[in-house]
Design an enzyme around this catalytic site. Structure first.
Site, PDB file in Angstrom:
ATOM      1  N   LYS A 258     100.910  52.573  51.078  1.00 28.62           N
ATOM      2  CA  LYS A 258     102.296  52.912  51.387  1.00 28.62           C
ATOM      3  C   LYS A 258     102.459  54.301  51.986  1.00 28.62           C
ATOM      4  O   LYS A 258     103.457  54.584  52.633  1.00 28.62           O
ATOM      5  CB  LYS A 258     103.154  52.821  50.118  1.00 28.62           C
TER       6      LYS A 258
ATOM      7  N   TYR B 207     101.348  49.346  30.286  1.00 26.04           N
ATOM      8  CA  TYR B 207     100.298  49.701  31.250  1.00 26.04           C
ATOM      9  C   TYR B 207      99.045  48.869  31.017  1.00 26.04           C
ATOM     10  O   TYR B 207      98.456  48.334  31.968  1.00 26.04           O
ATOM     11  CB  TYR B 207      99.969  51.190  31.143  1.00 26.04           C
TER      12      TYR B 207
ATOM     13  N   ASP C 256     103.159  47.463  51.642  1.00 23.13           N
ATOM     14  CA  ASP C 256     103.638  47.460  50.256  1.00 23.13           C
ATOM     15  C   ASP C 256     103.165  46.154  49.629  1.00 23.13           C
ATOM     16  O   ASP C 256     103.653  45.079  49.985  1.00 23.13           O
ATOM     17  CB  ASP C 256     105.161  47.548  50.226  1.00 23.13           C
TER      18      ASP C 256
ATOM     19  N   ARG D  76      93.611  57.615  49.322  1.00 20.72           N
ATOM     20  CA  ARG D  76      93.091  58.755  48.545  1.00 20.72           C
ATOM     21  C   ARG D  76      92.220  58.232  47.407  1.00 20.72           C
ATOM     22  O   ARG D  76      92.094  57.028  47.191  1.00 20.72           O
ATOM     23  CB  ARG D  76      94.248  59.574  47.968  1.00 20.72           C
ATOM     24  N   GLY D  77      91.614  59.128  46.665  1.00 20.57           N
ATOM     25  CA  GLY D  77      90.942  58.803  45.414  1.00 20.57           C
ATOM     26  C   GLY D  77      89.805  57.817  45.530  1.00 20.57           C
ATOM     27  O   GLY D  77      89.017  57.840  46.480  1.00 20.57           O
ATOM     28  N   ILE D  78      89.709  56.939  44.552  1.00 21.88           N
ATOM     29  CA  ILE D  78      88.600  55.991  44.467  1.00 21.88           C
ATOM     30  C   ILE D  78      88.604  55.026  45.646  1.00 21.88           C
ATOM     31  O   ILE D  78      87.553  54.730  46.218  1.00 21.88           O
ATOM     32  CB  ILE D  78      88.654  55.233  43.127  1.00 21.88           C
ATOM     33  N   GLY D  79      89.777  54.538  46.034  1.00 21.38           N
ATOM     34  CA  GLY D  79      89.854  53.610  47.155  1.00 21.38           C
ATOM     35  C   GLY D  79      89.302  54.225  48.426  1.00 21.38           C
ATOM     36  O   GLY D  79      88.532  53.587  49.167  1.00 21.38           O
TER      37      GLY D  79
ATOM     38  N   LYS E 274      97.132  46.377  33.745  1.00 19.47           N
ATOM     39  CA  LYS E 274      95.741  46.518  34.185  1.00 19.47           C
ATOM     40  C   LYS E 274      94.913  45.304  33.788  1.00 19.47           C
ATOM     41  O   LYS E 274      94.078  44.830  34.566  1.00 19.47           O
ATOM     42  CB  LYS E 274      95.114  47.789  33.596  1.00 19.47           C
TER      43      LYS E 274
ATOM     44  N   GLY F 225      95.738  50.574  48.622  1.00 22.51           N
ATOM     45  CA  GLY F 225      95.895  51.896  48.035  1.00 22.51           C
ATOM     46  C   GLY F 225      94.760  52.836  48.376  1.00 22.51           C
ATOM     47  O   GLY F 225      94.405  53.688  47.566  1.00 22.51           O
TER      48      GLY F 225
END
Length: 284
Positions: free
Chosen positions: A37, A163, A69, A15-18, A167, A12
């Site tokens: 993905k 959720y 995926d 974008r973002g934190i990854g 997590k 993943g």
């Protein structure tokens, strides 16, 4: 220590934190496989595996964009095999891919429940399973799950149990695998932010533009992850890290540098245990 010539497999990470973690490693000259993905641009979400790879190369690393995926075993096996073929092995696994739906029991369709559990918990287990044989051969192997401390205060479950369980599944696997693979010298840890982090999830789900102003930048998580990866794996495993605690231990004192809007009160994140909480696994 530097991550130069180390190989990271990041789920993943488009974008973002990854992506922030990937870029921080790239500045050291690391190799980064981005397994995600997003192949075509999405107007709601920035970045694709290809734009991420371009950014990694610009930052000084070597990139391998992989359409993957993590719900699909063959897709994961193929991505891991391609990474090893290109870079010769895997040193670090970042289980970052995640799905979120902050909905109560009656408002959570089973399709959404399944998505969260297939990506968060099952996906983390699957990718870890396929990477471990390669991590065993690495000099200082680390697995980092971007998941929270296991605080079993019911307040974290009551409003979005599906959720939270998804997590926490990620965190349970890190906790268990740290013990399972201790003799192999593979570190398994979790990292979680104390505050909201300025990502698409905050923008689109939790707070919009105003919420973003109350966040820290993804770079705080990237710097904390980098610090963890530079620690000896055999001496740093089975931990539930909080981002600013990691950096404080490294001597960082100025956290305003990470604020989206310095001086604006920060949004606390979910799952951060209260001081002295007795409901937390793995502390004390």
């Amino acid at each position: 220590m530097s991550l130069g010539n180390k190989t990271l497999f990041v789920t993943g990470g488009s974008r973002g934190i990854g992506l922030a973690i990937a870029l921080r490693a790239a500045r050291d000259g690391a190799n980064v496989a981005i397994a995600a993905k997003t192949v075509k641009p999405d107007p709601r979400l920035p970045g694709t595996i290809f734009s991420a790879a371009e950014d990694i190369e610009k930052a000084g690393g070597k990139a391998l964009p992989l359409a993957c995926d993590i719900r699909d075993e063959q897709s994961v096996e193929k991505a891991v095999a391609e990474t090893v073929a290109k870079f010769g092995g895997i040193d670090i696994l970042v289980n970052n891919a995640s799905a979120i739906s902050l909905t109560g029991t009656l408002a959570t369709p089973m399709k959404r429940y399944d998505l969260m559990h297939q990506i968060n918990a099952r996906g983390t287990f699957l990718v870890s399973q396929k990477c471990v044989p390669h991590l065993e051969k690495a000099a200082n192997p680390h697995v980092l799950n971007l998941s929270p401390p296991l605080d079993f205060d019911v307040k974290w479950f009551a409003n979005h149990a599906a959720y939270t369980l998804a997590k926490y599944g990620m965190s349970v696997f890190a906790w268990a695998m740290a013990e399972e693979f201790k003799d192999k010298g593979i570190a398994f840890n979790c990292l979680w932010p104390r505050t909201g982090i300025a990502t698409a999830a905050i923008q689109n789900i939790l707070g919009g533009e105003e919420g973003m102003k109350r966040c820290r930048k993804p770079e705080i998580m990237a710097d904390a992850a980098h610090a963890i990866f530079c620690r000896p794996a055999r001496q740093c495993t089975g931990n539930f890290f909080i981002d600013d605690e990691v950096l404080a231990a490294e001597g960082v004192t100025n956290f305003d540098q990470y604020a989206v809007s310095p001086g604006t009160p920060l949004m606390p994140d979910f799952f951060v245990p209260a001081p002295g909480a007795r409901t937390v696994v793995g502390r004390g």
